[in-house]
Structure formats: C-alpha cells, structure tokens
Design a protein around this motif. Sequence first.
Motif, mmCIF file in Angstrom:
data_model
loop_
_atom_site.group_PDB
_atom_site.id
_atom_site.type_symbol
_atom_site.label_atom_id
_atom_site.label_comp_id
_atom_site.label_asym_id
_atom_site.label_seq_id
_atom_site.Cartn_x
_atom_site.Cartn_y
_atom_site.Cartn_z
ATOM 1 N N THR A 1 0.836 -1.202 0.000
ATOM 2 C CA THR A 1 0.000 0.000 0.000
ATOM 3 C C THR A 1 0.870 1.251 0.000
ATOM 4 O O THR A 1 0.611 2.208 -0.750
ATOM 5 C CB THR A 1 -0.947 0.003 1.214
ATOM 6 O OG1 THR A 1 -1.782 -1.150 1.152
ATOM 7 C CG2 THR A 1 -1.802 1.256 1.251
ATOM 8 N N THR B 1 1.134 4.051 -2.982
ATOM 9 C CA THR B 1 0.916 5.474 -2.683
ATOM 10 C C THR B 1 2.089 6.317 -3.155
ATOM 11 O O THR B 1 1.902 7.353 -3.802
ATOM 12 C CB THR B 1 0.696 5.669 -1.166
ATOM 13 O OG1 THR B 1 -0.449 4.910 -0.765
ATOM 14 C CG2 THR B 1 0.489 7.134 -0.821
ATOM 15 N N TYR C 1 -12.256 -2.453 -7.174
ATOM 16 C CA TYR C 1 -11.701 -1.176 -7.652
ATOM 17 C C TYR C 1 -12.809 -0.218 -8.057
ATOM 18 O O TYR C 1 -12.735 0.978 -7.769
ATOM 19 C CB TYR C 1 -10.726 -1.392 -8.810
ATOM 20 C CG TYR C 1 -9.307 -1.515 -8.343
ATOM 21 C CD1 TYR C 1 -8.568 -0.386 -8.008
ATOM 22 C CD2 TYR C 1 -8.711 -2.751 -8.218
ATOM 23 C CE1 TYR C 1 -7.268 -0.502 -7.550
ATOM 24 C CE2 TYR C 1 -7.419 -2.871 -7.762
ATOM 25 C CZ TYR C 1 -6.699 -1.747 -7.428
ATOM 26 O OH TYR C 1 -5.422 -1.855 -6.973
ATOM 27 N N LEU D 1 -14.254 1.151 -4.857
ATOM 28 C CA LEU D 1 -13.338 2.105 -4.225
ATOM 29 C C LEU D 1 -13.301 3.433 -4.975
ATOM 30 O O LEU D 1 -13.263 4.503 -4.364
ATOM 31 C CB LEU D 1 -11.937 1.508 -4.133
ATOM 32 C CG LEU D 1 -11.766 0.386 -3.116
ATOM 33 C CD1 LEU D 1 -10.431 -0.304 -3.298
ATOM 34 C CD2 LEU D 1 -11.932 0.899 -1.698
ATOM 35 N N ARG D 2 -13.308 3.375 -6.297
ATOM 36 C CA ARG D 2 -13.330 4.609 -7.097
ATOM 37 C C ARG D 2 -14.589 5.415 -6.797
ATOM 38 O O ARG D 2 -14.533 6.622 -6.591
ATOM 39 C CB ARG D 2 -13.259 4.295 -8.587
ATOM 40 C CG ARG D 2 -11.873 4.036 -9.094
ATOM 41 C CD ARG D 2 -11.933 3.783 -10.598
ATOM 42 N NE ARG D 2 -10.624 3.489 -11.118
ATOM 43 C CZ ARG D 2 -9.813 4.402 -11.622
ATOM 44 N NH1 ARG D 2 -10.180 5.657 -11.677
ATOM 45 N NH2 ARG D 2 -8.634 4.063 -12.081
ATOM 46 N N ASP D 3 -15.724 4.736 -6.794
ATOM 47 C CA ASP D 3 -16.982 5.425 -6.514
ATOM 48 C C ASP D 3 -16.977 6.051 -5.125
ATOM 49 O O ASP D 3 -17.510 7.144 -4.922
ATOM 50 C CB ASP D 3 -18.175 4.461 -6.630
ATOM 51 C CG ASP D 3 -18.479 4.052 -8.064
ATOM 52 O OD1 ASP D 3 -17.976 4.733 -8.996
ATOM 53 O OD2 ASP D 3 -19.206 3.070 -8.254
ATOM 54 N N GLU D 4 -16.373 5.370 -4.197
ATOM 55 C CA GLU D 4 -16.393 5.811 -2.803
ATOM 56 C C GLU D 4 -15.346 6.902 -2.503
ATOM 57 O O GLU D 4 -15.592 7.785 -1.701
ATOM 58 C CB GLU D 4 -16.144 4.612 -1.897
ATOM 59 C CG GLU D 4 -16.270 4.883 -0.415
ATOM 60 C CD GLU D 4 -16.120 3.617 0.412
ATOM 61 O OE1 GLU D 4 -15.531 3.709 1.491
ATOM 62 O OE2 GLU D 4 -16.577 2.541 -0.035
ATOM 63 N N HIS D 5 -14.177 6.836 -3.162
ATOM 64 C CA HIS D 5 -13.052 7.686 -2.742
ATOM 65 C C HIS D 5 -12.488 8.637 -3.780
ATOM 66 O O HIS D 5 -11.755 9.560 -3.432
ATOM 67 C CB HIS D 5 -11.894 6.802 -2.254
ATOM 68 C CG HIS D 5 -12.223 5.987 -1.052
ATOM 69 N ND1 HIS D 5 -12.317 6.524 0.204
ATOM 70 C CD2 HIS D 5 -12.512 4.665 -0.930
ATOM 71 C CE1 HIS D 5 -12.627 5.577 1.070
ATOM 72 N NE2 HIS D 5 -12.755 4.438 0.406
ATOM 73 N N ILE D 6 -12.772 8.425 -5.048
ATOM 74 C CA ILE D 6 -12.112 9.220 -6.085
ATOM 75 C C ILE D 6 -13.095 10.176 -6.729
ATOM 76 O O ILE D 6 -14.141 9.764 -7.221
ATOM 77 C CB ILE D 6 -11.495 8.306 -7.180
ATOM 78 C CG1 ILE D 6 -10.580 7.242 -6.564
ATOM 79 C CG2 ILE D 6 -10.763 9.140 -8.227
ATOM 80 C CD1 ILE D 6 -9.352 7.780 -5.882
ATOM 81 N N THR D 7 -12.719 11.423 -6.750
ATOM 82 C CA THR D 7 -13.531 12.420 -7.449
ATOM 83 C C THR D 7 -13.053 12.501 -8.893
ATOM 84 O O THR D 7 -11.888 12.217 -9.185
ATOM 85 C CB THR D 7 -13.391 13.808 -6.793
ATOM 86 O OG1 THR D 7 -12.023 14.227 -6.892
ATOM 87 C CG2 THR D 7 -13.837 13.788 -5.344
#
Length: 135
Positions: free
Chosen positions: A76, A80, A122, A125-131
């Motif tokens: 991780t 990052t 993925y 996670l994109r829907d939840e965390h990425i604008t």
Amino acid sequence: TLRPERLLDARGAAESAELLERLRSETVTVCLSPSRGIQQGWYEGYANFPIRQFLDVGVPLVVGADMPVLFGASLTEIYTRLVEDGGVGLDELENLALAAVHQSLLPEDERKKMEEDFRTEYARLRDEHITPEAL
C-alpha cells in the motif's frame, strides 16, 4: 537461447530502449520492488525509480513489496508513493494491481475469478473515494 517469462528487478533495463522493446515484444513480465531498489541505494527515491520507462513502452509489470519490514514499505505504501512521487496515474496503478493477478501462476479459473473480484472492488473504491477531478 534463454527465453525467460519473468525477470526480477531487471535492474539497468530501463537504461536500454532496445532491451525495453525486447521485453515488451517478447512479453517478459518484470517484477519490480521499488522499496528494495531504493533501500539498496540503486535509486534515489520514488521520483527516480524507473517505472515510467517500463510503463511508457508497455513492458508487462508486477510491483511487489519484498520483505516489507526489512525494506520499510508495505505494498500500500509503495503504491501510494508511486502515485505521489513516481508519476504513476490511478488508472495505471489499477492496471499494475490487476497485472499481479493476471501474471500469477494460479489456475486459470481462480485467476479469472480473482481478476473479476479485483475489478469489482476497484470500481467500488473509485466510486467511494475518487472524485473525477483526481483523475
């Protein structure tokens, strides 16, 4: 003639356009461990780690965290740092993670199921965390 399917580190390969092209054209997977390379003094940080050279040519890659306690970084943390300092985009990072599954030696049915699970997770996670601006 030696025809490897994978190489560990491929240290120095990024310095040769001819070798990078050969790795790509022969579909040789290169397994990279940025934290080990940096801790060994081969590279001066993630900004100088040559992952871009491999990605730009299309060499199949797997990024790993060899001995995380010894080399000081979990997978991780490596992911990052590759995004923050190494010039790797989020789509590229997702492809690197999927490549680890795709290039695994699992039986095909297990590999395909794991790839499907990764893609689903993925997307979540994109829907939840990425604008959209982050992409």
